[in-house]
Design an enzyme around this catalytic site. Structure first.
Site, mmCIF file in Angstrom:
data_model
loop_
_atom_site.group_PDB
_atom_site.id
_atom_site.type_symbol
_atom_site.label_atom_id
_atom_site.label_comp_id
_atom_site.label_asym_id
_atom_site.label_seq_id
_atom_site.Cartn_x
_atom_site.Cartn_y
_atom_site.Cartn_z
ATOM 1 C CG ASP A 58 -2.168 -1.242 1.383
ATOM 2 O OD1 ASP A 58 -2.103 -1.432 0.711
ATOM 3 O OD2 ASP A 58 -2.872 -0.813 1.805
ATOM 4 C CG HIS A 72 5.209 6.870 -13.331
ATOM 5 N ND1 HIS A 72 4.811 7.584 -12.422
ATOM 6 C CD2 HIS A 72 5.629 7.451 -13.867
ATOM 7 C CE1 HIS A 72 5.175 8.551 -11.996
ATOM 8 N NE2 HIS A 72 5.963 9.050 -13.187
ATOM 9 C CE LYS A 82 0.951 1.698 -10.134
ATOM 10 N NZ LYS A 82 1.613 3.088 -10.550
ATOM 11 C CE1 TYR A 142 0.998 3.683 -6.389
ATOM 12 C CE2 TYR A 142 0.307 5.446 -5.438
ATOM 13 C CZ TYR A 142 1.600 4.771 -5.627
ATOM 14 O OH TYR A 142 2.566 4.722 -5.867
ATOM 15 C CG ASP A 180 6.707 11.982 -14.079
ATOM 16 O OD1 ASP A 180 6.951 10.537 -14.287
ATOM 17 O OD2 ASP A 180 6.020 12.138 -12.926
#
Length: 201
Positions: A58, A72, A82, A142, A180
């Site tokens: 988690d 990703h 997920k 998540y 990113d």
């Protein structure tokens, strides 16, 4: 109908999206003058209505307005599913199908997750994932069905025009990590996922 199925439907509703296997989960909320209660996750119910899975990790993050994390994925054999939700604030969450041979290859599904609607979003293995914060800040949580493997990380440019993702915010308001900012375009990646291979074996 089996009585257990009736019980499951009381506690969570599974909403299909335009891409098979990518689903939104709407929990049943029990509220009264004292507050509220709901099941955030039940392995039994999830496996009856979505798929068999073994979540092992988690994660939680806090982000400010305009933070965009993604897109990703983790490469085979460390690919991840997920199950994501927002505890506070609002995010636009996005899943992109990157399974070669898939009829929805390169297509995406977006859903707004908020602390108020309490929706959850399931992203299966074989998808790239990202989100952008629409509120002043957001707390994002998540579950993953494989551990984090930094050597297996992959990414796709968030602004690839071929993906046609509407992030709902102007580009000059977005905040991205250096990593990113420099992911390759979708056409430049050699996807490690095959639609005809069971990614859960």
């Amino acid at each position: 109908m089996h009585p257990l199925i009736k019980k499951v439907k009381r506690f969570m509703e599974v909403i299909n999206t335009a891409i098979e296997g990518v689903v939104v989960i709407k929990p049943r909320i029990f509220e009264d003058a004292r507050g509220y209660f709901f099941e955030t996750y039940s392995k039994r119910d999830f496996e009856k209505q979505v798929r068999e899975i073994n979540f092992v990790q988690d994660n939680e993050s806090k982000s400010s307005y305009g933070v965009l994390r993604g897109l990703h994925y983790q490469k085979w054999p460390f690919c991840q599913s997920k199950l994501v939700r927002v505890l506070r604030g609002s995010v636009l969450d996005v899943a992109v199908d990157i399974r070669k041979g898939s009829p929805t290859y390169g297509q995406s599904v977006s859903v707004e997750l908020t602390g108020e609607n309490r929706l959850q979003f399931f992203i299966p293995r074989g998808f790239a994932h990202g989100f952008v914060v629409l509120s002043e800040e957001a707390v994002f949580q998540y579950k993953c069905d494989d551990f984090y493997h930094p050597e297996s990380e992959g990414g796709i440019a968030w602004n690839d025009p071929s993906l046609k993702i509407d992030w709902r915010l102007p580009a000059d308001q977005l905040l991205l990590s250096e990593r990113d900012k420099h992911h390759p375009m979708f056409s430049e990646i050699d996807s490690p996922f095959d639609y005809n291979v069971d990614l859960y074996k």
